[in-house]
Design a protein around this motif. Structure first.
Motif, PDB file in Angstrom:
ATOM      1  N   ALA A  68      -7.648  -3.823   1.442  1.00 29.63           N
ATOM      2  CA  ALA A  68      -7.055  -2.482   1.584  1.00 29.63           C
ATOM      3  C   ALA A  68      -6.115  -2.201   0.417  1.00 29.63           C
ATOM      4  CB  ALA A  68      -6.307  -2.383   2.899  1.00 29.63           C
ATOM      5  N   ARG A  95      -8.859  -8.563   4.895  1.00 30.91           N
ATOM      6  CA  ARG A  95      -8.940  -7.105   5.043  1.00 30.91           C
ATOM      7  C   ARG A  95      -7.701  -6.430   4.464  1.00 30.91           C
ATOM      8  NH1 ARG A  95     -13.933  -5.787   5.317  1.00 30.91           N
ATOM      9  NH2 ARG A  95     -15.061  -6.820   6.975  1.00 30.91           N
ATOM     10  N   VAL A  96      -6.544  -7.021   4.725  1.00 34.73           N
ATOM     11  CA  VAL A  96      -5.304  -6.439   4.206  1.00 34.73           C
ATOM     12  C   VAL A  96      -5.326  -6.450   2.686  1.00 34.73           C
ATOM     13  CG1 VAL A  96      -2.832  -6.815   3.997  1.00 34.73           C
ATOM     14  CG2 VAL A  96      -3.895  -6.963   6.215  1.00 34.73           C
ATOM     15  N   LYS A  97      -5.789  -7.559   2.127  1.00 35.42           N
ATOM     16  CA  LYS A  97      -5.837  -7.670   0.671  1.00 35.42           C
ATOM     17  C   LYS A  97      -6.794  -6.636   0.088  1.00 35.42           C
ATOM     18  CE  LYS A  97      -6.743 -10.810  -3.078  1.00 35.42           C
ATOM     19  NZ  LYS A  97      -6.059  -9.890  -3.973  1.00 35.42           N
ATOM     20  N   PHE A 131     -12.524   2.320   1.845  1.00 39.62           N
ATOM     21  CA  PHE A 131     -11.192   2.126   2.418  1.00 39.62           C
ATOM     22  C   PHE A 131     -11.218   2.367   3.928  1.00 39.62           C
ATOM     23  CE2 PHE A 131      -6.852   3.361   3.459  1.00 39.62           C
ATOM     24  CZ  PHE A 131      -6.156   2.336   2.869  1.00 39.62           C
ATOM     25  N   MET A 132     -11.883   3.456   4.331  1.00 41.16           N
ATOM     26  CA  MET A 132     -11.988   3.781   5.757  1.00 41.16           C
ATOM     27  C   MET A 132     -12.738   2.682   6.509  1.00 41.16           C
ATOM     28  SD  MET A 132     -10.585   6.342   6.898  1.00 41.16           S
ATOM     29  CE  MET A 132      -9.306   7.154   5.992  1.00 41.16           C
ATOM     30  N   ASN A 187     -13.092  -0.334   5.653  1.00 37.51           N
ATOM     31  CA  ASN A 187     -12.262  -1.536   5.677  1.00 37.51           C
ATOM     32  C   ASN A 187     -11.213  -1.441   6.781  1.00 37.51           C
ATOM     33  OD1 ASN A 187     -11.411  -4.054   4.326  1.00 37.51           O
ATOM     34  ND2 ASN A 187      -9.544  -2.885   3.970  1.00 37.51           N
ATOM     35  N   ALA A 188     -10.646  -0.238   6.952  1.00 33.79           N
ATOM     36  CA  ALA A 188      -9.640  -0.047   8.001  1.00 33.79           C
ATOM     37  C   ALA A 188     -10.263  -0.241   9.381  1.00 33.79           C
ATOM     38  CB  ALA A 188      -9.023   1.337   7.885  1.00 33.79           C
ATOM     39  N   ILE A 208       0.843  -1.201   0.000  1.00 30.40           N
ATOM     40  CA  ILE A 208       0.000   0.000   0.000  1.00 30.40           C
ATOM     41  C   ILE A 208       0.874   1.245   0.000  1.00 30.40           C
ATOM     42  CG2 ILE A 208      -1.761   1.260   1.278  1.00 30.40           C
ATOM     43  CD1 ILE A 208      -2.875  -1.343   2.194  1.00 30.40           C
ATOM     44  N   LEU A 240       0.402  -6.934  18.110  1.00 27.72           N
ATOM     45  CA  LEU A 240      -0.380  -8.160  18.264  1.00 27.72           C
ATOM     46  C   LEU A 240       0.211  -9.053  19.354  1.00 27.72           C
ATOM     47  CD1 LEU A 240      -2.704  -9.847  17.084  1.00 27.72           C
ATOM     48  CD2 LEU A 240      -1.058 -10.910  15.590  1.00 27.72           C
ATOM     49  N   LEU A 258      -8.584 -10.884  17.322  1.00 26.92           N
ATOM     50  CA  LEU A 258      -7.394 -11.731  17.261  1.00 26.92           C
ATOM     51  C   LEU A 258      -6.507 -11.490  18.475  1.00 26.92           C
ATOM     52  CD1 LEU A 258      -6.202 -13.766  15.298  1.00 26.92           C
ATOM     53  CD2 LEU A 258      -4.941 -11.937  14.230  1.00 26.92           C
ATOM     54  N   SER A 259      -6.389 -10.200  18.814  1.00 31.29           N
ATOM     55  CA  SER A 259      -5.537  -9.832  19.937  1.00 31.29           C
ATOM     56  C   SER A 259      -6.085 -10.424  21.239  1.00 31.29           C
ATOM     57  CB  SER A 259      -5.489  -8.316  20.025  1.00 31.29           C
ATOM     58  OG  SER A 259      -4.450  -7.911  20.846  1.00 31.29           O
ATOM     59  N   TYR A 266     -10.874  -3.822   9.904  1.00 30.09           N
ATOM     60  CA  TYR A 266      -9.567  -4.423  10.172  1.00 30.09           C
ATOM     61  C   TYR A 266      -9.245  -4.313  11.653  1.00 30.09           C
ATOM     62  CZ  TYR A 266      -4.458  -4.747  10.147  1.00 30.09           C
ATOM     63  OH  TYR A 266      -3.156  -5.078  10.411  1.00 30.09           O
ATOM     64  N   GLN A 267      -9.497  -3.117  12.215  1.00 33.07           N
ATOM     65  CA  GLN A 267      -9.232  -2.919  13.647  1.00 33.07           C
ATOM     66  C   GLN A 267     -10.079  -3.851  14.486  1.00 33.07           C
ATOM     67  OE1 GLN A 267      -9.054   0.816  15.360  1.00 33.07           O
ATOM     68  NE2 GLN A 267      -7.536   1.626  13.956  1.00 33.07           N
ATOM     69  N   PHE A 319      -8.711  -7.226  14.244  1.00 32.32           N
ATOM     70  CA  PHE A 319      -7.463  -7.236  14.993  1.00 32.32           C
ATOM     71  C   PHE A 319      -7.722  -7.369  16.485  1.00 32.32           C
ATOM     72  CE2 PHE A 319      -4.267  -5.128  17.444  1.00 32.32           C
ATOM     73  CZ  PHE A 319      -3.122  -5.726  16.980  1.00 32.32           C
ATOM     74  N   GLN A 320      -8.751  -6.639  16.951  1.00 32.64           N
ATOM     75  CA  GLN A 320      -9.085  -6.684  18.366  1.00 32.64           C
ATOM     76  C   GLN A 320      -9.470  -8.096  18.792  1.00 32.64           C
ATOM     77  OE1 GLN A 320      -8.778  -3.445  19.634  1.00 32.64           O
ATOM     78  NE2 GLN A 320      -8.428  -4.666  21.459  1.00 32.64           N
ATOM     79  N   LEU A 363      -8.489 -11.071   8.879  1.00 27.37           N
ATOM     80  CA  LEU A 363      -7.461 -10.030   8.862  1.00 27.37           C
ATOM     81  C   LEU A 363      -6.711 -10.030   7.529  1.00 27.37           C
ATOM     82  CD1 LEU A 363      -6.915  -8.137  11.212  1.00 27.37           C
ATOM     83  CD2 LEU A 363      -4.877  -9.431  11.697  1.00 27.37           C
TER      84      LEU A 363
END
Lengths: 149, 132
Positions: B23, B19-21, B104-105, B107-108, A6, A146, B118-119, B111-112, B115-116, B16
């Motif tokens: 983005a 989402r990266v893809k 995009f926003m 998606n970001a 990106i 992470l 997963l975390s 993503y968060q 991520f949360q 995740l």
């Protein structure tokens, strides 16, 4: 890691837009540059954008999707800069030092209004790419945390 | 019963990655917002998730014969699809910059969220290991 891509994509967008802004600046600066012949008159310059395909960057790696024949894109590039072939403005100014025998001077085919609109458009597009880069940065920073806490 | 990372992390790891893809694809659309003839693309996130879920639960259809047809929807492997433009421009570009930026926003943000999840899976594992 595709998040890194990106940065390249947004960076290529920023480069392209700043080049576009550069040509706009040059066009506006030369909007009143008169000359005595059609050959030497400044002509409005326009960049030509083209999409970069990832297959072009590394040809050995074919696109991963069956449906996408070209694979994912990798940003934008400037293919070249072309000069506008719109008609030059001929003005009757016999007192102008560059006037020809009939008293005419040639002014560039720069449309200042169009250039201003182009300038706004390119600065907006630049901002958009900066936004994308910032978002990608925060996404990447998060991934580094992470498993912590 | 052994704890494997594959099972412990669940679907969020796939989410995740998807989402990266996405983005990346959307960033490319935005970079090409002024390229003549460029067609906006996107991935089918739902189809990708469906496929990941099917493969995790084992309820997905498997093809064991060359005559078997793939029942997953197009775009399940992350292929890039073309967007249907609302207002195609005269130079053949189909990127709607505002709509793309919104996606995009969004998606970001998603993503968060992924991520949360997963975390918290990781912190759950850590707690289990420490026995606190």
């Amino acid at each position: 890691m595709s998040l890194g891509n990106i940065f390249d994509i947004a960076g290529s967008g920023m480069t392209a837009q700043s080049l576009r802004l550069n040509t706009t600046a040059s066009n506006i600066a030369n909007a009143e540059t008169a000359s005595s012949s059609t050959d030497t008159t400044y002509r409005a310059r326009k960049p030509v954008f083209a999409a970069i395909q990832q297959a072009m960057l590394n040809p050995d790696q074919q696109g991963f999707g069956m449906g996408s024949e070209e694979g994912p894109g990798a940003g934008v590039r400037v293919e070249g800069i072309v000069e506008s072939d719109a008609e030059l403005q001929m003005r009757y100014e016999p007192n102008h030092p560059a006037a020809n025998e009939e008293g005419y001077v040639y002014y560039p085919n720069v449309n200042v209004v169009e250039e201003m609109a182009d300038m706004m458009s390119s600065s907006r597009s630049f901002q958009m790419n900066v936004d994308v880069m910032n978002t990608a940065k925060s996404m990447m920073q998060r991934i580094l945390t992470l498993g912590q806490q | 019963m052994a704890i494997t990372f594959d099972k412990a992390l669940g679907i969020h790891e796939h989410a995740l990655q998807a989402r990266v893809k996405r983005a990346e694809v959307l960033a490319n659309n935005l970079a090409n917002a002024d390229t003549p003839g460029y067609k906006a693309r996107d991935v089918d996130f739902q189809a990708m998730m469906q496929k990941a879920q099917d493969s995790m639960t084992g309820f997905g259809m498997t093809t064991t014969h060359s005559g078997h047809m793939d029942t997953s929807s197009p775009g399940a492997d992350g292929e890039l699809l073309y967007r249907t433009p609302h207002q195609p421009s005269i130079d053949g570009n189909t990127v709607d910059a505002q709509a793309e930026q919104t996606r995009f926003m969004r998606n970001a943000m998603d993503y968060q969220a992924s991520f949360q999840f997963l975390s918290s899976r990781f912190s759950g594992l850590t707690k289990a290991l420490k026995g606190e």
